[in-house]
Motif scaffolding. Sequence first.
Motif, PDB file in Angstrom:
ATOM      1  N   VAL A 103       0.843  -1.203   0.000  1.00 34.49           N
ATOM      2  CA  VAL A 103       0.000   0.000   0.000  1.00 34.49           C
ATOM      3  C   VAL A 103       0.873   1.247   0.000  1.00 34.49           C
ATOM      4  O   VAL A 103       0.612   2.223  -0.728  1.00 34.49           O
ATOM      5  CB  VAL A 103      -0.934   0.004   1.229  1.00 34.49           C
ATOM      6  CG1 VAL A 103      -1.753   1.294   1.272  1.00 34.49           C
ATOM      7  CG2 VAL A 103      -1.848  -1.204   1.208  1.00 34.49           C
ATOM      8  N   ILE A 104       1.942   1.225   0.789  1.00 39.19           N
ATOM      9  CA  ILE A 104       2.807   2.403   0.939  1.00 39.19           C
ATOM     10  C   ILE A 104       3.519   2.749  -0.373  1.00 39.19           C
ATOM     11  O   ILE A 104       3.635   3.929  -0.744  1.00 39.19           O
ATOM     12  CB  ILE A 104       3.835   2.157   2.062  1.00 39.19           C
ATOM     13  CG1 ILE A 104       3.108   2.047   3.408  1.00 39.19           C
ATOM     14  CG2 ILE A 104       4.873   3.277   2.113  1.00 39.19           C
ATOM     15  CD1 ILE A 104       4.008   1.604   4.552  1.00 39.19           C
ATOM     16  N   VAL A 105       3.991   1.730  -1.077  1.00 46.13           N
ATOM     17  CA  VAL A 105       4.780   1.998  -2.290  1.00 46.13           C
ATOM     18  C   VAL A 105       3.921   2.160  -3.535  1.00 46.13           C
ATOM     19  O   VAL A 105       4.422   2.548  -4.598  1.00 46.13           O
ATOM     20  CB  VAL A 105       5.807   0.869  -2.528  1.00 46.13           C
ATOM     21  CG1 VAL A 105       6.719   0.711  -1.323  1.00 46.13           C
ATOM     22  CG2 VAL A 105       5.117  -0.452  -2.858  1.00 46.13           C
ATOM     23  N   ALA A 106       2.624   1.880  -3.431  1.00 46.08           N
ATOM     24  CA  ALA A 106       1.750   1.950  -4.598  1.00 46.08           C
ATOM     25  C   ALA A 106       1.552   3.386  -5.062  1.00 46.08           C
ATOM     26  O   ALA A 106       1.511   4.321  -4.253  1.00 46.08           O
ATOM     27  CB  ALA A 106       0.395   1.332  -4.268  1.00 46.08           C
ATOM     28  N   ASP A 107       1.444   3.566  -6.362  1.00 45.48           N
ATOM     29  CA  ASP A 107       1.135   4.890  -6.898  1.00 45.48           C
ATOM     30  C   ASP A 107      -0.242   5.338  -6.422  1.00 45.48           C
ATOM     31  O   ASP A 107      -0.459   6.513  -6.126  1.00 45.48           O
ATOM     32  CB  ASP A 107       1.171   4.858  -8.433  1.00 45.48           C
ATOM     33  CG  ASP A 107       2.577   4.603  -8.964  1.00 45.48           C
ATOM     34  OD1 ASP A 107       3.542   4.979  -8.273  1.00 45.48           O
ATOM     35  OD2 ASP A 107       2.693   4.022 -10.058  1.00 45.48           O
ATOM     36  N   ARG A 108      -1.163   4.389  -6.366  1.00 46.98           N
ATOM     37  CA  ARG A 108      -2.506   4.645  -5.859  1.00 46.98           C
ATOM     38  C   ARG A 108      -2.830   3.575  -4.823  1.00 46.98           C
ATOM     39  O   ARG A 108      -2.699   2.374  -5.118  1.00 46.98           O
ATOM     40  CB  ARG A 108      -3.542   4.603  -6.982  1.00 46.98           C
ATOM     41  CG  ARG A 108      -3.351   5.666  -8.053  1.00 46.98           C
ATOM     42  CD  ARG A 108      -4.309   5.433  -9.207  1.00 46.98           C
ATOM     43  NE  ARG A 108      -4.090   4.108  -9.816  1.00 46.98           N
ATOM     44  CZ  ARG A 108      -4.835   3.620 -10.794  1.00 46.98           C
ATOM     45  NH1 ARG A 108      -5.863   4.314 -11.251  1.00 46.98           N
ATOM     46  NH2 ARG A 108      -4.572   2.420 -11.300  1.00 46.98           N
ATOM     47  N   PRO A 109      -3.250   3.954  -3.619  1.00 44.98           N
ATOM     48  CA  PRO A 109      -3.573   2.954  -2.589  1.00 44.98           C
ATOM     49  C   PRO A 109      -4.598   1.920  -3.060  1.00 44.98           C
ATOM     50  O   PRO A 109      -4.562   0.769  -2.632  1.00 44.98           O
ATOM     51  CB  PRO A 109      -4.130   3.803  -1.442  1.00 44.98           C
ATOM     52  CG  PRO A 109      -3.479   5.136  -1.620  1.00 44.98           C
ATOM     53  CD  PRO A 109      -3.361   5.320  -3.101  1.00 44.98           C
ATOM     54  N   SER A 110      -5.482   2.338  -3.964  1.00 46.07           N
ATOM     55  CA  SER A 110      -6.508   1.413  -4.446  1.00 46.07           C
ATOM     56  C   SER A 110      -5.894   0.235  -5.198  1.00 46.07           C
ATOM     57  O   SER A 110      -6.508  -0.832  -5.295  1.00 46.07           O
ATOM     58  CB  SER A 110      -7.504   2.144  -5.349  1.00 46.07           C
ATOM     59  OG  SER A 110      -6.846   2.703  -6.479  1.00 46.07           O
ATOM     60  N   ASP A 111      -4.658   0.417  -5.726  1.00 42.64           N
ATOM     61  CA  ASP A 111      -3.998  -0.681  -6.438  1.00 42.64           C
ATOM     62  C   ASP A 111      -3.727  -1.861  -5.512  1.00 42.64           C
ATOM     63  O   ASP A 111      -3.661  -3.006  -5.958  1.00 42.64           O
ATOM     64  CB  ASP A 111      -2.676  -0.207  -7.045  1.00 42.64           C
ATOM     65  CG  ASP A 111      -2.882   0.725  -8.230  1.00 42.64           C
ATOM     66  OD1 ASP A 111      -4.016   0.794  -8.743  1.00 42.64           O
ATOM     67  OD2 ASP A 111      -1.910   1.386  -8.632  1.00 42.64           O
ATOM     68  N   ALA A 112      -3.558  -1.561  -4.209  1.00 42.54           N
ATOM     69  CA  ALA A 112      -3.275  -2.624  -3.243  1.00 42.54           C
ATOM     70  C   ALA A 112      -4.497  -3.483  -2.970  1.00 42.54           C
ATOM     71  O   ALA A 112      -4.387  -4.556  -2.372  1.00 42.54           O
ATOM     72  CB  ALA A 112      -2.766  -2.023  -1.932  1.00 42.54           C
ATOM     73  N   LEU A 113      -5.666  -3.025  -3.401  1.00 40.28           N
ATOM     74  CA  LEU A 113      -6.906  -3.772  -3.205  1.00 40.28           C
ATOM     75  C   LEU A 113      -7.482  -4.249  -4.532  1.00 40.28           C
ATOM     76  O   LEU A 113      -8.611  -4.736  -4.570  1.00 40.28           O
ATOM     77  CB  LEU A 113      -7.937  -2.909  -2.468  1.00 40.28           C
ATOM     78  CG  LEU A 113      -7.532  -2.463  -1.058  1.00 40.28           C
ATOM     79  CD1 LEU A 113      -8.569  -1.495  -0.498  1.00 40.28           C
ATOM     80  CD2 LEU A 113      -7.366  -3.658  -0.137  1.00 40.28           C
ATOM     81  N   SER A 114      -6.701  -4.111  -5.597  1.00 37.23           N
ATOM     82  CA  SER A 114      -7.143  -4.558  -6.913  1.00 37.23           C
ATOM     83  C   SER A 114      -6.791  -6.029  -7.059  1.00 37.23           C
ATOM     84  O   SER A 114      -5.691  -6.398  -7.477  1.00 37.23           O
ATOM     85  CB  SER A 114      -6.460  -3.731  -8.004  1.00 37.23           C
ATOM     86  OG  SER A 114      -6.948  -4.072  -9.272  1.00 37.23           O
ATOM     87  N   TYR A 115      -7.741  -6.882  -6.712  1.00 32.25           N
ATOM     88  CA  TYR A 115      -7.500  -8.328  -6.596  1.00 32.25           C
ATOM     89  C   TYR A 115      -8.252  -9.060  -7.701  1.00 32.25           C
ATOM     90  O   TYR A 115      -9.413  -8.754  -7.983  1.00 32.25           O
ATOM     91  CB  TYR A 115      -7.998  -8.797  -5.230  1.00 32.25           C
ATOM     92  CG  TYR A 115      -7.432 -10.111  -4.751  1.00 32.25           C
ATOM     93  CD1 TYR A 115      -6.278 -10.138  -3.975  1.00 32.25           C
ATOM     94  CD2 TYR A 115      -8.045 -11.320  -5.065  1.00 32.25           C
ATOM     95  CE1 TYR A 115      -5.754 -11.343  -3.519  1.00 32.25           C
ATOM     96  CE2 TYR A 115      -7.528 -12.518  -4.624  1.00 32.25           C
ATOM     97  CZ  TYR A 115      -6.381 -12.522  -3.850  1.00 32.25           C
ATOM     98  OH  TYR A 115      -5.868 -13.723  -3.409  1.00 32.25           O
ATOM     99  N   SER A 116      -7.609 -10.033  -8.310  1.00 32.39           N
ATOM    100  CA  SER A 116      -8.231 -10.755  -9.427  1.00 32.39           C
ATOM    101  C   SER A 116      -9.568 -11.376  -9.025  1.00 32.39           C
ATOM    102  O   SER A 116      -9.648 -12.138  -8.067  1.00 32.39           O
ATOM    103  CB  SER A 116      -7.296 -11.864  -9.920  1.00 32.39           C
ATOM    104  OG  SER A 116      -6.171 -11.327 -10.544  1.00 32.39           O
TER     105      SER A 116
END
Length: 267
Positions: A103-116
């Motif tokens: 989450v910290i290194v993601a460009d967008r925090p939402s990317d950390a919850l983008s799950y297949s």
Amino acid sequence: MSGDRRPWSLERQLVTFVVLAYALSWAWWVPMAVSGHVVLAGQGWPTHLIGLTGPAVAAVITTGWCEGRPDVVRLLRRCIAWRVPMIAWLAVAAAVLLASLAVIVADRPSDALSYSGAPKLGISTVLFVLLLNGFGEELGWRGFMVARLRTARSLRDTSVIVWLVWGCWHLPLFWIVANFRDFGVVGTGGWIVGLFFGSVFLAWLLDAAQGSVLVVALWHSAYNFATATEAGEGGVAAVATAAVVLATVWIMRTSWRSPRHAVHIRG
């Protein structure tokens, strides 16, 4: 167990479970593959996640069929067993820390919850994945299969057997999940090796957690968020993979031949 029911052998229970787990999961995945559906990150439909519950359902059915309702209750109680040795919770905390790093290194925090295969539900996505992916797999592979194998086999033999069965079970996902489809030959080889390390680590973790399905489900889900989301791809995934490899090497040096351990089934 009723007095007129003959006890099932360990081998018969395991075969029944594996056949059911494959049948239930592949009944969802194979039609998706035939129809050409592809699962993408952050999209709730089409989804492969329903198929991930096959091992859990198979574990409950097999336990009830072979042993009876009281044993089903005991199995399900292990899904909320939280009073376990500290080392087990430290393993979960490490996986959660890695997922948080994504989450910290993601460009967008939402990317950390983008799950297949999971819809965009905000932080609720974590609970959604925990129920379908974490408990869906771990109630079966570790809570049922590892627990029973460990009553008769070493950690080494248990890990290898589960690795082979667990790995082949994933086969249809290479046609329907975008992440799997993108692996290529090298990526597939790396995934197979990584799954072996995961099989060893999770079998050890179930031992360390005294049979708690809750602990292995939490670890599995946190690790997936650290490695299998858009935010986790790359550096965080490499760190998480390296950590599991190092931990597994330590397990193989210290516990690889640990004798059978029967605490899980009746605990």
